[in-house]
Structures are given as C-alpha cells and as structure tokens.
Write a protein that holds these residues in place. Sequence first.
Motif, PDB file in Angstrom:
ATOM      1  N   VAL A 188       0.828  -1.203   0.000  1.00 12.01           N
ATOM      2  CA  VAL A 188       0.000   0.000   0.000  1.00 12.01           C
ATOM      3  C   VAL A 188       0.866   1.258   0.000  1.00 12.01           C
ATOM      4  O   VAL A 188       0.510   2.267  -0.617  1.00 12.01           O
ATOM      5  CB  VAL A 188      -0.946  -0.009   1.228  1.00 12.01           C
ATOM      6  N   GLU A 189       2.014   1.186   0.667  1.00  8.42           N
ATOM      7  CA  GLU A 189       2.909   2.341   0.741  1.00  8.42           C
ATOM      8  C   GLU A 189       3.445   2.733  -0.636  1.00  8.42           C
ATOM      9  O   GLU A 189       3.807   3.882  -0.871  1.00  8.42           O
ATOM     10  CB  GLU A 189       4.088   2.060   1.672  1.00  8.42           C
ATOM     11  N   VAL A 190       3.512   1.784  -1.560  1.00  6.98           N
ATOM     12  CA  VAL A 190       4.017   2.039  -2.914  1.00  6.98           C
ATOM     13  C   VAL A 190       2.852   2.215  -3.898  1.00  6.98           C
ATOM     14  O   VAL A 190       2.978   2.946  -4.888  1.00  6.98           O
ATOM     15  CB  VAL A 190       4.933   0.878  -3.371  1.00  6.98           C
ATOM     16  N   ALA A 191       1.728   1.604  -3.627  1.00  6.64           N
ATOM     17  CA  ALA A 191       0.590   1.616  -4.554  1.00  6.64           C
ATOM     18  C   ALA A 191       0.089   3.032  -4.818  1.00  6.64           C
ATOM     19  O   ALA A 191      -0.281   3.348  -5.955  1.00  6.64           O
ATOM     20  CB  ALA A 191      -0.535   0.746  -4.007  1.00  6.64           C
ATOM     21  N   TRP A 192       0.066   3.875  -3.809  1.00  9.80           N
ATOM     22  CA  TRP A 192      -0.428   5.237  -4.017  1.00  9.80           C
ATOM     23  C   TRP A 192       0.415   5.978  -5.056  1.00  9.80           C
ATOM     24  O   TRP A 192      -0.104   6.756  -5.846  1.00  9.80           O
ATOM     25  CB  TRP A 192      -0.468   6.022  -2.707  1.00  9.80           C
ATOM     26  N   PHE A 193       1.729   5.721  -5.062  1.00 12.69           N
ATOM     27  CA  PHE A 193       2.611   6.355  -6.042  1.00 12.69           C
ATOM     28  C   PHE A 193       2.268   5.880  -7.457  1.00 12.69           C
ATOM     29  O   PHE A 193       2.188   6.681  -8.384  1.00 12.69           O
ATOM     30  CB  PHE A 193       4.077   6.050  -5.711  1.00 12.69           C
ATOM     31  N   PHE A 194       2.030   4.561  -7.609  1.00 13.48           N
ATOM     32  CA  PHE A 194       1.653   4.007  -8.908  1.00 13.48           C
ATOM     33  C   PHE A 194       0.351   4.639  -9.398  1.00 13.48           C
ATOM     34  O   PHE A 194       0.209   4.964 -10.570  1.00 13.48           O
ATOM     35  CB  PHE A 194       1.487   2.488  -8.815  1.00 13.48           C
ATOM     36  N   ILE A 195      -0.597   4.787  -8.477  1.00 10.11           N
ATOM     37  CA  ILE A 195      -1.911   5.337  -8.844  1.00 10.11           C
ATOM     38  C   ILE A 195      -1.795   6.803  -9.268  1.00 10.11           C
ATOM     39  O   ILE A 195      -2.384   7.214 -10.269  1.00 10.11           O
ATOM     40  CB  ILE A 195      -2.913   5.157  -7.686  1.00 10.11           C
ATOM     41  N   ILE A 196      -1.018   7.581  -8.535  1.00 11.17           N
ATOM     42  CA  ILE A 196      -0.849   9.001  -8.892  1.00 11.17           C
ATOM     43  C   ILE A 196      -0.170   9.137 -10.251  1.00 11.17           C
ATOM     44  O   ILE A 196      -0.596   9.926 -11.102  1.00 11.17           O
ATOM     45  CB  ILE A 196      -0.058   9.746  -7.794  1.00 11.17           C
ATOM     46  N   VAL A 197       0.868   8.347 -10.494  1.00 10.01           N
ATOM     47  CA  VAL A 197       1.549   8.388 -11.794  1.00 10.01           C
ATOM     48  C   VAL A 197       0.606   7.931 -12.902  1.00 10.01           C
ATOM     49  O   VAL A 197       0.562   8.527 -13.986  1.00 10.01           O
ATOM     50  CB  VAL A 197       2.839   7.541 -11.759  1.00 10.01           C
ATOM     51  N   ALA A 198      -0.193   6.894 -12.638  1.00  9.93           N
ATOM     52  CA  ALA A 198      -1.128   6.387 -13.645  1.00  9.93           C
ATOM     53  C   ALA A 198      -2.188   7.429 -13.983  1.00  9.93           C
ATOM     54  O   ALA A 198      -2.515   7.624 -15.168  1.00  9.93           O
ATOM     55  CB  ALA A 198      -1.784   5.098 -13.153  1.00  9.93           C
ATOM     56  N   VAL A 199      -2.722   8.111 -12.979  1.00  7.77           N
ATOM     57  CA  VAL A 199      -3.726   9.146 -13.229  1.00  7.77           C
ATOM     58  C   VAL A 199      -3.108  10.292 -14.028  1.00  7.77           C
ATOM     59  O   VAL A 199      -3.718  10.815 -14.970  1.00  7.77           O
ATOM     60  CB  VAL A 199      -4.355   9.639 -11.904  1.00  7.77           C
ATOM     61  N   GLY A 200      -1.892  10.686 -13.685  1.00  3.46           N
ATOM     62  CA  GLY A 200      -1.192  11.728 -14.443  1.00  3.46           C
ATOM     63  C   GLY A 200      -0.963  11.312 -15.890  1.00  3.46           C
ATOM     64  O   GLY A 200      -1.168  12.094 -16.823  1.00  3.46           O
ATOM     65  N   LEU A 201      -0.537  10.060 -16.093  1.00  2.00           N
ATOM     66  CA  LEU A 201      -0.319   9.549 -17.446  1.00  2.00           C
ATOM     67  C   LEU A 201      -1.623   9.477 -18.238  1.00  2.00           C
ATOM     68  O   LEU A 201      -1.649   9.808 -19.431  1.00  2.00           O
ATOM     69  CB  LEU A 201       0.322   8.165 -17.396  1.00  2.00           C
ATOM     70  N   LEU A 202      -2.690   9.031 -17.590  1.00  2.02           N
ATOM     71  CA  LEU A 202      -3.991   8.988 -18.274  1.00  2.02           C
ATOM     72  C   LEU A 202      -4.463  10.385 -18.679  1.00  2.02           C
ATOM     73  O   LEU A 202      -4.984  10.581 -19.775  1.00  2.02           O
ATOM     74  CB  LEU A 202      -5.044   8.331 -17.384  1.00  2.02           C
ATOM     75  N   GLY A 203      -4.258  11.356 -17.796  1.00  5.00           N
ATOM     76  CA  GLY A 203      -4.614  12.735 -18.129  1.00  5.00           C
ATOM     77  C   GLY A 203      -3.796  13.256 -19.300  1.00  5.00           C
ATOM     78  O   GLY A 203      -4.327  13.889 -20.217  1.00  5.00           O
ATOM     79  N   HIS A 204      -2.500  12.972 -19.283  1.00  2.00           N
ATOM     80  CA  HIS A 204      -1.629  13.410 -20.377  1.00  2.00           C
ATOM     81  C   HIS A 204      -2.000  12.711 -21.682  1.00  2.00           C
ATOM     82  O   HIS A 204      -2.001  13.335 -22.758  1.00  2.00           O
ATOM     83  CB  HIS A 204      -0.164  13.143 -20.017  1.00  2.00           C
ATOM     84  N   ALA A 205      -2.331  11.431 -21.615  1.00  2.00           N
ATOM     85  CA  ALA A 205      -2.732  10.682 -22.807  1.00  2.00           C
ATOM     86  C   ALA A 205      -4.044  11.228 -23.367  1.00  2.00           C
ATOM     87  O   ALA A 205      -4.186  11.396 -24.587  1.00  2.00           O
ATOM     88  CB  ALA A 205      -2.878   9.200 -22.483  1.00  2.00           C
ATOM     89  N   ALA A 206      -4.992  11.529 -22.496  1.00  2.73           N
ATOM     90  CA  ALA A 206      -6.275  12.073 -22.953  1.00  2.73           C
ATOM     91  C   ALA A 206      -6.072  13.442 -23.597  1.00  2.73           C
ATOM     92  O   ALA A 206      -6.650  13.729 -24.653  1.00  2.73           O
ATOM     93  CB  ALA A 206      -7.253  12.173 -21.783  1.00  2.73           C
ATOM     94  N   TRP A 207      -5.254  14.273 -22.981  1.00  8.40           N
ATOM     95  CA  TRP A 207      -4.968  15.595 -23.529  1.00  8.40           C
ATOM     96  C   TRP A 207      -4.283  15.478 -24.891  1.00  8.40           C
ATOM     97  O   TRP A 207      -4.651  16.179 -25.841  1.00  8.40           O
ATOM     98  CB  TRP A 207      -4.085  16.375 -22.565  1.00  8.40           C
ATOM     99  N   GLY A 208      -3.289  14.591 -24.995  1.00  2.00           N
ATOM    100  CA  GLY A 208      -2.586  14.395 -26.263  1.00  2.00           C
ATOM    101  C   GLY A 208      -3.495  13.853 -27.350  1.00  2.00           C
ATOM    102  O   GLY A 208      -3.444  14.299 -28.502  1.00  2.00           O
ATOM    103  N   GLY A 209      -4.349  12.897 -27.001  1.00  2.00           N
ATOM    104  CA  GLY A 209      -5.289  12.354 -27.975  1.00  2.00           C
ATOM    105  C   GLY A 209      -6.289  13.397 -28.442  1.00  2.00           C
ATOM    106  O   GLY A 209      -6.617  13.472 -29.632  1.00  2.00           O
ATOM    107  N   LEU A 210      -6.769  14.215 -27.522  1.00  2.00           N
ATOM    108  CA  LEU A 210      -7.713  15.273 -27.878  1.00  2.00           C
ATOM    109  C   LEU A 210      -7.034  16.333 -28.749  1.00  2.00           C
ATOM    110  O   LEU A 210      -7.642  16.848 -29.689  1.00  2.00           O
ATOM    111  CB  LEU A 210      -8.298  15.910 -26.615  1.00  2.00           C
ATOM    112  N   ALA A 211      -5.771  16.638 -28.466  1.00  2.00           N
ATOM    113  CA  ALA A 211      -5.032  17.608 -29.289  1.00  2.00           C
ATOM    114  C   ALA A 211      -4.876  17.097 -30.720  1.00  2.00           C
ATOM    115  O   ALA A 211      -5.024  17.863 -31.681  1.00  2.00           O
ATOM    116  CB  ALA A 211      -3.668  17.893 -28.671  1.00  2.00           C
TER     117      ALA A 211
END
Length: 178
Positions: free
Chosen positions: A61-84
């Motif tokens: 759990v101590e590491v999972a939160w980091f994975f989740i934050i990075v994944a959400v950031g990557l998903l946001g960046h991917a969505a923004w790039g795809g929309l662009a």
Amino acid sequence: MSFVAGVVLRLGDPKIGKHLLRDEGEVVVDEVTHHWFAYLRPGAEAVLATLLLVASWFVAVEVAWFFIIVAVGLLGHAAWGGLAVLRDRFVITNMRVFRVHGVLSQSLATMPLSRILDISVKKPLHGRILGFGHFCFESAAQEQGLRDIRYVGRPDDRDLAIQRVVQRSGLRGPRVPN
C-alpha cells in the motif's frame, strides 16, 4: 451511439464551418484529420497507465499510491494528447488552405492558394509502409503557421487535391491540352 462516444465527438470537433467564407462561395474540398499513427504515443501512455493501475494491486500500500498518482497523471496526459491530435485539422477549400488546432485555446493559420509557392511531401519509410506523410508548405512569407503539417494520411492524394484546386482557380495559368 454511446454517451462517451458522443462526448468525444463533441469535444473533438474544432467546428471548421465557422471559419468558412460561405457568403463568398468558399466550400470545403478536403478536411484532413491525422493518420492513426499520430495517436500511437497517447495510446502507449494510456496502456502504460493501465499497467501501472493493475500493478498497484500487487504491491504494498505504501508504494501503490505512487503508482496510482503516476497512472492518473499519465492517463490525463494521454487524454490531452489524444484530444489535441483529434482537434488538429487541415482544411483545403476552393479559396485557401487552413489549419485549426488547439484544445482549450484554438489557433487558426490560413494561406490563400495564390501564396502557395511550393509543397513538399515527405514520406519516411514507416510512413510509406503505413500510408502517411508530412507536408511542408513554402510561401513568400518565411514564417507561418502552415509550414509543417504532420501525419497526413494518403499524402499523395491530398497533394493532388491541392494542385487540382490551385489549377481550377486559374492561379497557375491555363491548362495546355496534350
């Protein structure tokens, strides 16, 4: 059509019709969207984000939160790039060529057909295999927003369409019969 598909279509439409000079008789000859290859990077980012989300289930759990934050950031960046990529349109009309792009703010670059001096079509090896290329416009003005149009599907057909419109407009002189 699903709700998500409708939202994506609405967000992805740059509304090029409002940029046309309809009262002057301007009509769209070709509206060019990007080749599917342009979506590769946003797609790879989305896959990596999904893998990070799945991996977060199998770590402490101590590491999972980091994975989740990075994944959400990557998903946001991917969505923004795809929309662009989705909102980036190159339009050929009977009077000019123009490009509309941008997600929150929208940029418009236009060039009358009479100002087009040269069009270079660059097709890298993978572009020749997959069916895309890049346009490079040369005009009397050295710096303009239409210099490079990347990931154009069927570039030879699009180049011929531009040449045909320029010829029909009478800007290159009369056609000489064979």
